[in-house]
Design an enzyme around this catalytic site. Structure first.
Site, PDB file in Angstrom:
ATOM      1  N   CYS A 138      23.021  34.873  44.574  1.00  0.00           N
ATOM      2  CA  CYS A 138      23.981  35.516  45.490  1.00  0.00           C
ATOM      3  C   CYS A 138      24.798  34.535  46.325  1.00  0.00           C
ATOM      4  CB  CYS A 138      23.257  36.521  46.382  1.00  0.00           C
ATOM      5  SG  CYS A 138      22.498  37.838  45.435  1.00  0.00           S
ATOM      6  N   HIS A 186      25.835  38.136  53.667  1.00  0.00           N
ATOM      7  CA  HIS A 186      25.605  38.732  52.353  1.00  0.00           C
ATOM      8  C   HIS A 186      25.201  40.191  52.544  1.00  0.00           C
ATOM      9  CE1 HIS A 186      24.503  39.359  48.303  1.00  0.00           C
ATOM     10  NE2 HIS A 186      23.196  39.250  48.449  1.00  0.00           N
ATOM     11  N   ASN A 231      24.624  45.771  46.832  1.00  0.00           N
ATOM     12  CA  ASN A 231      24.581  44.316  46.712  1.00  0.00           C
ATOM     13  C   ASN A 231      25.312  43.899  45.434  1.00  0.00           C
ATOM     14  OD1 ASN A 231      23.897  41.651  46.267  1.00  0.00           O
ATOM     15  ND2 ASN A 231      21.702  41.933  46.608  1.00  0.00           N
TER      16      ASN A 231
HETATM   17  N1  ACO Z   1      13.299  55.650  46.229  1.00  0.00           N
HETATM   18  C1  ACO Z   1      12.153  56.096  46.747  1.00  0.00           C
HETATM   19  N2  ACO Z   1      11.050  55.334  46.906  1.00  0.00           N
HETATM   20  C2  ACO Z   1      11.134  54.049  46.521  1.00  0.00           C
HETATM   21  C3  ACO Z   1      12.310  53.508  45.953  1.00  0.00           C
HETATM   22  C4  ACO Z   1      13.424  54.369  45.817  1.00  0.00           C
HETATM   23  N3  ACO Z   1      14.608  53.948  45.307  1.00  0.00           N
HETATM   24  N4  ACO Z   1      12.092  52.210  45.673  1.00  0.00           N
HETATM   25  C5  ACO Z   1      10.831  51.939  46.036  1.00  0.00           C
HETATM   26  N5  ACO Z   1      10.242  53.052  46.542  1.00  0.00           N
HETATM   27  C6  ACO Z   1       8.900  53.211  47.066  1.00  0.00           C
HETATM   28  C7  ACO Z   1       7.949  52.164  46.561  1.00  0.00           C
HETATM   29  O1  ACO Z   1       7.437  52.545  45.306  1.00  0.00           O
HETATM   30  C8  ACO Z   1       6.902  52.137  47.642  1.00  0.00           C
HETATM   31  O2  ACO Z   1       5.995  53.198  47.415  1.00  0.00           O
HETATM   32  P1  ACO Z   1       4.416  52.966  47.658  1.00  0.00           P
HETATM   33  O3  ACO Z   1       4.301  52.626  49.115  1.00  0.00           O
HETATM   34  O4  ACO Z   1       3.868  54.294  47.273  1.00  0.00           O
HETATM   35  O5  ACO Z   1       4.050  51.835  46.755  1.00  0.00           O
HETATM   36  C9  ACO Z   1       7.668  52.494  48.921  1.00  0.00           C
HETATM   37  O6  ACO Z   1       8.914  53.041  48.478  1.00  0.00           O
HETATM   38  C10 ACO Z   1       7.934  51.302  49.812  1.00  0.00           C
HETATM   39  O7  ACO Z   1       8.362  50.224  49.011  1.00  0.00           O
HETATM   40  P2  ACO Z   1       8.673  48.824  49.647  1.00  0.00           P
HETATM   41  O8  ACO Z   1       9.012  47.857  48.553  1.00  0.00           O
HETATM   42  O9  ACO Z   1       7.634  48.432  50.626  1.00  0.00           O
HETATM   43  O10 ACO Z   1       9.986  49.166  50.469  1.00  0.00           O
HETATM   44  P3  ACO Z   1      10.742  48.239  51.475  1.00  0.00           P
HETATM   45  O11 ACO Z   1      10.776  48.858  52.815  1.00  0.00           O
HETATM   46  O12 ACO Z   1      10.298  46.820  51.364  1.00  0.00           O
HETATM   47  O13 ACO Z   1      12.218  48.321  50.895  1.00  0.00           O
HETATM   48  C11 ACO Z   1      13.712  47.031  49.548  1.00  0.00           C
HETATM   49  C12 ACO Z   1      12.464  47.907  49.577  1.00  0.00           C
HETATM   50  C13 ACO Z   1      14.891  47.850  50.023  1.00  0.00           C
HETATM   51  C14 ACO Z   1      13.946  46.545  48.128  1.00  0.00           C
HETATM   52  C15 ACO Z   1      13.508  45.827  50.496  1.00  0.00           C
HETATM   53  O14 ACO Z   1      12.286  45.216  50.209  1.00  0.00           O
HETATM   54  C16 ACO Z   1      14.610  44.809  50.388  1.00  0.00           C
HETATM   55  O15 ACO Z   1      15.728  45.059  50.751  1.00  0.00           O
HETATM   56  N6  ACO Z   1      14.288  43.572  49.929  1.00  0.00           N
HETATM   57  C17 ACO Z   1      15.267  42.513  49.818  1.00  0.00           C
HETATM   58  C18 ACO Z   1      16.150  42.734  48.640  1.00  0.00           C
HETATM   59  C19 ACO Z   1      17.321  41.779  48.682  1.00  0.00           C
HETATM   60  O16 ACO Z   1      17.911  41.584  49.721  1.00  0.00           O
HETATM   61  N7  ACO Z   1      17.685  41.133  47.557  1.00  0.00           N
HETATM   62  C20 ACO Z   1      18.797  40.246  47.577  1.00  0.00           C
HETATM   63  C21 ACO Z   1      18.732  39.177  46.596  1.00  0.00           C
HETATM   64  S1  ACO Z   1      19.472  39.729  45.158  1.00  0.00           S
HETATM   65  C22 ACO Z   1      19.947  38.452  44.127  1.00  0.00           C
HETATM   66  O17 ACO Z   1      19.870  37.284  44.405  1.00  0.00           O
HETATM   67  C23 ACO Z   1      20.419  38.884  42.792  1.00  0.00           C
END
Ligand code: ACO
Length: 329
Positions: free
Chosen positions: A114, A250, A280
């Site tokens: 990114c 970003h 993103n």
């Molecule tokens: N809809 C509903 N539930 C979902 C979804 C969805 N789309 N996706 C995941 N869940 C569930 C999971 O299965 C999990 O369920 P569980 O507790 O029963 O296991 C629950 O939601 C919580 O999941 P978490 O992963 O803990 O959710 P979190 O609050 O961490 O949010 C997210 C997830 C949004 C991906 C976050 O971790 C995040 O933003 N991470 C950073 C991502 C990022 O910025 N990437 C950029 C780099 S990209 C690049 O370089 C190409």
């Protein structure tokens, strides 16, 4: 002091097809409420079936020409396309852009996840300030939705496609690209990956066929590095966060953006947020956000901007720049 390199023209493009959170609700077990609460994303733009990164890159340059005129490309002698989703492993997507616009220029792709567009700006700065190039066309273009696992709700809802392009050339003081912070920690390669021609990471873990991300780990890394990289870039520029007119981070997740804004002590009106509209789109994220801010009249000549990004690698980059100084504006 010799002149710095600065951005003298900008363009951006997002495909017309949009997927809303409601569309995802119809496709998989997710909800508008979950996506908005966890990420701030409402919509994302998706490339058409026959639209690839080179097309997105070319469209962003066409927008740059629409805004600044054909003259903006005159004298471009290097084209850099920062992308994680090139049309081909070779030729470089940048060569396709060079050919489309008939530029007498070198051309190469740059892969740094990114932060790739910020890396491209840093390379452009070095080329221009060393006298090696007169004008560099630095593009961030991404067709990430081509590499998604559309069954994986944890990643599919997060990403979109788009492109942004900038011309970088010498600008008079006090304008230009100032301090850069560029970093990488390849020990985090297993947190975010996708296969090209290899099979495994150094750890022995198989490379993913579609985009794989350990969201929780990347989240922790992102919050930490957005803080350290922005503070270091500010220190190197000699500016205080009070002197930053606009923070352009970003666009991955609204919670990550908000955490960074609060750590910098900036009010909400001094941060650009477009993640709700685009999700993103990786290397395209910051130039698209800049184009939005320009269109909204939020950037004036002389404004100090703070840019920051993070991503797979793991990598990060931050930059302080003073906007303006274009001879053809
Ligand atoms: N809809 C509903 N539930 C979902 C979804 C969805 N789309 N996706 C995941 N869940 C569930 C999971 O299965 C999990 O369920 P569980 O507790 O029963 O296991 C629950 O939601 C919580 O999941 P978490 O992963 O803990 O959710 P979190 O609050 O961490 O949010 C997210 C997830 C949004 C991906 C976050 O971790 C995040 O933003 N991470 C950073 C991502 C990022 O910025 N990437 C950029 C780099 S990209 C690049 O370089 C190409």
């Amino acid at each position: 002091m010799s002149k710095l390199a600065g951005i003298t023209a900008l363009g951006a493009y997002a495909p017309s097809k949009v997927l809303t959170n409601a569309d995802f609700e119809a496709m998989m077990d997710t909800s508008d409420e979950w996506i908005i609460t966890r990420t701030g994303i409402k919509r994302r733009h998706i490339a058409a079936e026959d639209e690839f990164t080179s097309h997105l890159a070319i469209s962003s340059v066409a927008d740059l020409i629409r805004r600044h005129g054909e003259g903006a490309l005159a004298g471009v002698d290097m084209v850099i396309v920062a992308t994680n989703t090139p049309d081909a492993l070779f030729p470089a997507t940048a060569a396709l852009v060079q050919d489309h616009f008939g530029l007498k220029a070198g051309a190469f792709d740059l892969l740094a996840a990114c932060p790739g567009w910020l890396y491209a700006l840093s390379v452009a700065k070095a080329y221009v300030e060393s006298g090696m190039c007169r004008k560099v066309l630095a593009i961030g273009a991404e067709a990430l939705t081509k590499v998604m696992d559309w069954q994986d709700r944890a990643t599919a809802v997060l990403f979109g496609d788009g492109a942004g392009a900038a011309v970088v050339e010498a600008v008079p003081a006090p304008y230009g690209l100032k301090s850069f912070v560029l970093g990488a920690d390849g020990s985090g390669a297993n947190q975010l990956h996708i296969r090209a021609v290899g099979r495994c990471l150094p750890s022995g873990e198989p490379l993913a066929e579609h985009l794989y991300m350990n969201g929780r780990e990347v989240y922790k890394f992102a919050v930490r590095v957005m803080n350290t990289a922005t503070i270091e870039a500010l220190q190197r520029s000699g500016l205080h966060s009070d002197e930053i007119a606009l923070f352009v981070p970003h666009q991955a997740n609204l919670r990550i953006i908000e955490a960074a804004r609060e750590r910098l002590g900036l009010p909400p009106e001094r941060v650009v947020v477009t993640v709700d509209e685009y999700g993103n789109n990786s290397t395209a994220s910051i130039p698209l956000a800049l184009a939005h801010a320009l269109d909204a009249g939020r950037i004036s000549d002389g404004d100090n901007l703070l840019l920051v990004s993070f991503g797979a690698g793991l990598t990060w980059a931050a930059n302080v720049l003073t906007w303006g100084g274009a001879w053809h504006q």
